[in-house]
Design a protein around this motif. Structure first.
Motif, PDB file in Angstrom:
ATOM      1  N   TYR A 182      11.164 180.330  72.830  1.00 12.73           N
ATOM      2  CA  TYR A 182       9.959 179.669  73.326  1.00 12.73           C
ATOM      3  C   TYR A 182       9.808 179.846  74.827  1.00 12.73           C
ATOM      4  O   TYR A 182      10.716 179.576  75.602  1.00 12.73           O
TER       5      TYR A 182
ATOM      6  N   GLU B 251       6.722 174.862  76.037  1.00 11.10           N
ATOM      7  CA  GLU B 251       6.510 173.854  74.995  1.00 11.10           C
ATOM      8  C   GLU B 251       5.714 172.698  75.571  1.00 11.10           C
ATOM      9  O   GLU B 251       5.905 172.321  76.726  1.00 11.10           O
TER      10      GLU B 251
ATOM     11  N   LYS C 220       4.787 168.593  74.716  1.00 10.06           N
ATOM     12  CA  LYS C 220       5.172 167.446  73.899  1.00 10.06           C
ATOM     13  C   LYS C 220       4.261 166.270  74.227  1.00 10.06           C
ATOM     14  O   LYS C 220       4.236 165.807  75.369  1.00 10.06           O
TER      15      LYS C 220
ATOM     16  N   THR D 255       1.011 169.003  71.028  1.00  8.08           N
ATOM     17  CA  THR D 255       2.421 169.350  70.879  1.00  8.08           C
ATOM     18  C   THR D 255       2.501 170.719  70.221  1.00  8.08           C
ATOM     19  O   THR D 255       2.042 170.894  69.085  1.00  8.08           O
TER      20      THR D 255
ATOM     21  N   LYS E 171       4.698 174.882  70.468  1.00 10.15           N
ATOM     22  CA  LYS E 171       5.716 175.753  71.039  1.00 10.15           C
ATOM     23  C   LYS E 171       5.164 177.181  71.079  1.00 10.15           C
ATOM     24  O   LYS E 171       4.737 177.707  70.057  1.00 10.15           O
TER      25      LYS E 171
END
Length: 260
Positions: A9, A12, A14, A30, A32
Motif C-alpha cells: 500500500y 491508506e 482511515k 477508508t 487502501k
C-alpha cells in the motif's frame, strides 16, 4: 519516514473526513491504495473528488477553513500528524493540475527549479534530461531547452508539468483531470504516459471521463453525494469489477450513463 505499514500500500485512509468550516465536504473515507498502480476517483460534480485528491498532499491546507479528522497514512505515519512537515509531504506526493501550469521560465528551468529548492545536489543536466524522457517529451524539446515553456503546445505543456513533478522524485503522483483541457491525440499521449509512469510511481487520478478511467486505471473509487451534500466513497474495487459487476446500483447507473 520509517516504513511500518503493509508494503503493497502506497497510502491508506482511515475514517477520513474533510471539512470546510462546519461542512463535511468528504465523509468517512477508508481505503487502501496499492503501490505502482493507477487508482481513478470518479463520481458526479460536487461529490468531493478533487477535495479528496488534494487531501493526499495537504493542498487543502491553503484553504483557511479546511481541516481533516481521521488519518491518511503513508509509510505508517499520519500525514496530518503534528510532527509532519507539509512541504515534505508535497515533495513525496507530487501533483499535476487540470490546466497545464508551466512556470514563466525556460523549459530547462521549469524542471530544474523545483529540484534546486528541494536541495538536489546531483548532475542537473542529467536530471532534466531523465525527467523529460520519463514524460515522453525529451525528443520534442531537447533542442529547445532555453525556450520559454509557453511556446509549447497544450499537450506538451502538460507533459512538461509531469516532468517537473518527476524531477522532485516523488513516490506518488496525483493528477486532477490531467487531460480535460487537451485534444484527443494529446489525451492519448498522457494516458500512454501514465501506463509507463506506474512502473515507478503510484498514480491517483481524478477524472470525469468514464472511458478514460476504464482504459487507464487498475482500481476505481466511486464517490457520491449523500443527503447532507457530503461526498463519500460508496464503492472501491478493481476497475474491471466497478465497470462490469458493481455492487452498488448508483455505481452501475453512473458508469453506464444513466445517472441523473
Amino acid at each position: 519516514m520509517q516504513n511500518t505499514q503493509t508494503p503493497e500500500y502506497a497510502i491508506e485512509t482511515k475514517s477520513l473526513f474533510i471539512f470546510y468550516g462546519s461542512f463535511a465536504a468528504v465523509s468517512e473515507v477508508t481505503m487502501k491504495i496499492e503501490k505502482q498502480k493507477i487508482t481513478a476517483i470518479i463520481g458526479p460534480s460536487g461529490c468531493g473528488k478533487s477535495t479528496l485528491l488534494r487531501a493526499f498532499n495537504r493542498m487543502n491546507d491553503f484553504v483557511p477553513s479546511s481541516y481533516v479528522t481521521g488519518e491518511i497514512l503513508m509509510q505508517g505515519q499520519n500525514l496530518y500528524g503534528k510532527e509532519i512537515d507539509p512541504v515534505e509531504v508535497r515533495r513525496k506526493i507530487g501533483m499535476v493540475f487540470q490546466k497545464p501550469n508551466p512556470f514563466p521560465k525556460s523549459i530547462y528551468e521549469n524542471i530544474s527549479w523545483g529540484a534546486k529548492i528541494n536541495g538536489f545536489k546531483g548532475n542537473m543536466d542529467e536530471l532534466v534530461e531523465q525527467s523529460l524522457r520519463s514524460a515522453a517529451l525529451w525528443d520534442e524539446v531537447k533542442d529547445l531547452l532555453k525556450k520559454s515553456a509557453y511556446e509549447l503546445s497544450g499537450g506538451q505543456q502538460q507533459r512538461l508539468c509531469i516532468a517537473r513533478t518527476i524531477a522532485i522524485q516523488p513516490e506518488i503522483i496525483l493528477m486532477d483531470e490531467p487531460a480535460s483541457a487537451l485534444d484527443p491525440i494529446s489525451t492519448l499521449r498522457i494516458e500512454e504516459l501514465m501506463q509507463e509512469l506506474k512502473k515507478n510511481y503510484t498514480i491517483i487520478i481524478v477524472t470525469h471521463n468514464m472511458q478514460q478511467a476504464a482504459r487507464v486505471s487498475d482500481y476505481t473509487a466511486m464517490m457520491m453525494i449523500d443527503d447532507n451534500r457530503s461526498g463519500g466513497v460508496i464503492e472501491f474495487d478493481k476497475t474491471q469489477t466497478i465497470f462490469t459487476r458493481p455492487k452498488d446500483k448508483r455505481t452501475e447507473d453512473y458508469v453506464t450513463g444513466r445517472f441523473g
